[in-house]
Design an enzyme around this catalytic site. Sequence first.
Site, mmCIF file in Angstrom:
data_model
loop_
_atom_site.group_PDB
_atom_site.id
_atom_site.type_symbol
_atom_site.label_atom_id
_atom_site.label_comp_id
_atom_site.label_asym_id
_atom_site.label_seq_id
_atom_site.Cartn_x
_atom_site.Cartn_y
_atom_site.Cartn_z
ATOM 1 N N ALA A 113 110.587 -72.030 18.570
ATOM 2 C CA ALA A 113 110.160 -70.815 18.016
ATOM 3 C C ALA A 113 110.297 -70.544 16.121
ATOM 4 O O ALA A 113 111.163 -71.975 16.162
ATOM 5 C CB ALA A 113 111.336 -69.867 18.554
ATOM 6 N N GLY B 259 111.033 -74.408 21.984
ATOM 7 C CA GLY B 259 110.065 -73.057 22.806
ATOM 8 C C GLY B 259 108.633 -73.946 23.285
ATOM 9 O O GLY B 259 107.932 -73.441 24.372
ATOM 10 N N GLU C 8 109.566 -75.763 25.861
ATOM 11 C CA GLU C 8 110.021 -74.256 26.973
ATOM 12 C C GLU C 8 108.096 -73.949 27.477
ATOM 13 O O GLU C 8 107.396 -74.502 28.943
ATOM 14 C CB GLU C 8 110.382 -73.667 27.082
ATOM 15 C CG GLU C 8 111.607 -73.419 26.672
ATOM 16 C CD GLU C 8 112.538 -72.723 26.261
ATOM 17 O OE1 GLU C 8 113.041 -72.209 27.424
ATOM 18 O OE2 GLU C 8 113.038 -71.923 25.002
ATOM 19 N N GLU D 231 118.221 -76.301 20.955
ATOM 20 C CA GLU D 231 118.191 -74.980 20.492
ATOM 21 C C GLU D 231 119.715 -74.954 20.180
ATOM 22 O O GLU D 231 120.773 -74.122 19.440
ATOM 23 C CB GLU D 231 118.574 -74.220 21.593
ATOM 24 C CG GLU D 231 116.491 -73.585 21.844
ATOM 25 C CD GLU D 231 116.144 -74.115 22.951
ATOM 26 O OE1 GLU D 231 116.494 -75.369 23.115
ATOM 27 O OE2 GLU D 231 114.839 -73.987 22.586
#
Length: 259
Positions: A65, A110, A113, A133
């Site tokens: 992210a 992310g 993910e 994270e």
Amino acid sequence: MNETVKFTRDGAVAMLTVSRPEALNALNSQVLTELGAHARSLAEMRDVQVVVITGEGEKAFVAGADIKEMLAFTSEEAARFGRVGAQAFAALARLPQIVIAKVNGFALGGGLELALAADFIYASAKARFGLPEVMLGLIPGFGGTQRLADRIGVARALEWVTGADKYDANEALAAGLVNRVVAPEELNDAVNTLARRIAANGPGAVRSAKAVVTASRRTDAGVGFELESAQFGLRFGTAEAKEGLAAFVEKRAAKFPAL
Ligand code: CO8
């Protein structure tokens, strides 16, 4: 506004390329919104049988992210960002087509993910995987905790999520995260060959197979086996299966009807 996710298509194979190479393809709000929109329109494309997801450039699939955008978030903005991302990834994970993540470099946070929202991963030997994270005081928020545990087991997923280490492609292969590792210069060919091979098969059969194989995760064994039998039976009522069976007996290539 320039698009940050490129959509390209070659026959029955579509490709989504996250394209912010200056930020190692980090997922900002715009990327997440575009990914969600592409997933929703792909779901309606009956003439697309395989979707490839990748990142622009040599270095990264997606490096997570967008930390610079997240830095300024209020709680409300963070919640919205999480929701948009989780919905986009869920829409990708629900696609009826086979979805392949082509991981060419860093797949972190992310980014991993996103790769996990695909059905499986093909990776370059220089790919690096991890969920860092917790180093930022966060946890994965786009479904990665569940999908990683599903893919590599709870014990290993807990080690990965809490240790926040990076793993190379062969470690990811050994863990069961990645289906195949190839030299960087061979990745495009390996994915294209597989995608074309899948797309040449009976389109209804491929979708039905995906529905049944993925159901094994969500249902107990009895229900999964019943679903498999039901889908197997339904195949015999289709023109596609009639053509596939006849072509074999007649020693010719099958010409499957469109879905
Ligand atoms: N966000 C924003 N920008 C990034 C990101 C990122 N995740 N990753 C890299 N960039 C930028 C860098 O800031 C740099 O930009 P600039 O040149 O303007 O400084 C450019 O990309 C190139 O990166 P580096 O110079 O750092 O390249 P290196 O080769 O030195 O390092 C790494 C590559 C190791 C990949 C390094 O960039 C890195 O560690 N990146 C961050 C990885 C990371 O921590 N990812 C996880 C982010 S958190 C997350 O994904 C949470 C998801 C769940 C959210 C749920 C919300 C509810």
